[in-house]
Design a protein around this motif. Structure first.
Motif: not given
Length: 301
Positions: A72-76
């Motif tokens: 659902r969101v970008t994860v780094y």
């Protein structure tokens, strides 16, 4: 290839009183931040007290954030560590669990010259696929090493997967030089939360913000206002965000973040030694200060 942009939230790590990691609260914090509209998540960095964690604990947290986010969101995942072997192991783990990319702080504590810094990042880059993005991470006030423009430019040109830098020091002169590295193809995300708006105006893609891990709302609204060209509203929101920065000590003591999150209904747990939780007197002062600013936040909705 997903890059960092907008409001990238540097997450705290919730510890139990005995110093163990509370993965249930990691998941709840992840949901809370997504519900508030942040664009990207960045666990296990400075705000996440990464150097107090074992490799296995870091892997468990990374898996929890990635699995909870579910795209659902970008994860780094931040994978920097004092041991190169740990960095390489954590980078491979981030790749295999489906993270969108990694951040890697410069070598820590021991001084590293430009040849050593260049070799360090090339080693990490070469261990990963070309399409798995890496952000350099420079926080010289903590790590004791800074990345020169010359080293950054070499890495950006020679390593296809090094796509940007997270710069966490309030030096706009150096920031502007980073922005000119392979213009248009190299991203800069800025760390000091109280300078989010001027960083956007300079050309940065967004912020990696610890304060937004407690109060995402003014940062998300600021970014939206900037994107819409409403600079007047963005300025007012920056003023509000800066008030939160001041009250929360600009991330110099993560206990303030954790106590403020508890006030917002998220049990962010305890500090892990040698740092201590703030006192009851400090908590009450924090509560009073936040109530005053929260009244302004309520106008945003």
């Amino acid at each position: 290839m997903k890059k960092l942009y907008g409001v990238t939230t540097a997450m705290v790590t919730p510890f139990n009183e005995d110093g163990s990691v509370n993965l249930e609260q990691v998941a709840k914090l992840t949901e809370f931040l997504i519900s508030k509209g942040v664009h990207c998540l960045y666990p296990l960095g400075t705000t996440g007290e990464m150097l107090k964690l074992s490799v296995s604990e870091r892997k468990a947290i990374a898996e929890t954030v990635v699995n909870t986010a579910r795209g659902r969101v970008t994860v780094y995942i931040h994978v920097g560590d004092i041991q190169v072997e740990h960095v390489l192991e954590l980078a491979q783990h981030a790749l295999h669990i489906g993270a969108d990319g990694i951040g890697v702080v410069t070598p820590i504590y021991f001084g590293a010259n430009e040849r050593e810094l260049e070799n360090y990042y090339k080693l990490i880059s070469n261990s990963l696929p070309d399409n798995f993005p890496i952000y350099l991470y420079s926080i010289p006030q903590c790590a004791a090493n800074e990345l020169s423009v010359e080293v950054v430019e070499k890495l950006a040109k020679e390593c296809k997967n090094i796509v940007g830098i997270k710069y966490s020091y309030p030096d706009f002169t150096l920031t502007s030089k980073y922005l000119n590295v392979i213009e248009g193809n190299f991203d800069v995300v800025f760390g000091p939360d109280h300078l989010f708006l001027p960083a956007l105006a300079l050309g940065c893609s967004g912020t990696v913000s610890g304060i937004s891990g407690v109060y995402p709302e003014p940062f998300v609204a600021l970014y939206q206002a900037f994107q819409e060209g409403n600079i007047g509203k963005a300025r007012e929101l920056q003023k509000l965000a800066t008030k939160y920065c001041d009250v929360l000590r600009n991330g110099s003591n993560m206990s303030y973040f954790k106590e403020a999150l508890k006030m917002r209904g998220i049990d962010a747990g305890y500090m892990k030694g040698p740092q201590l939780d703030i006192t009851n007197e400090e908590i009450e002062k924090l509560r009073k200060n936040l109530v005053e600013i929260d009244q302004e936040l309520s106008v945003i909705g």
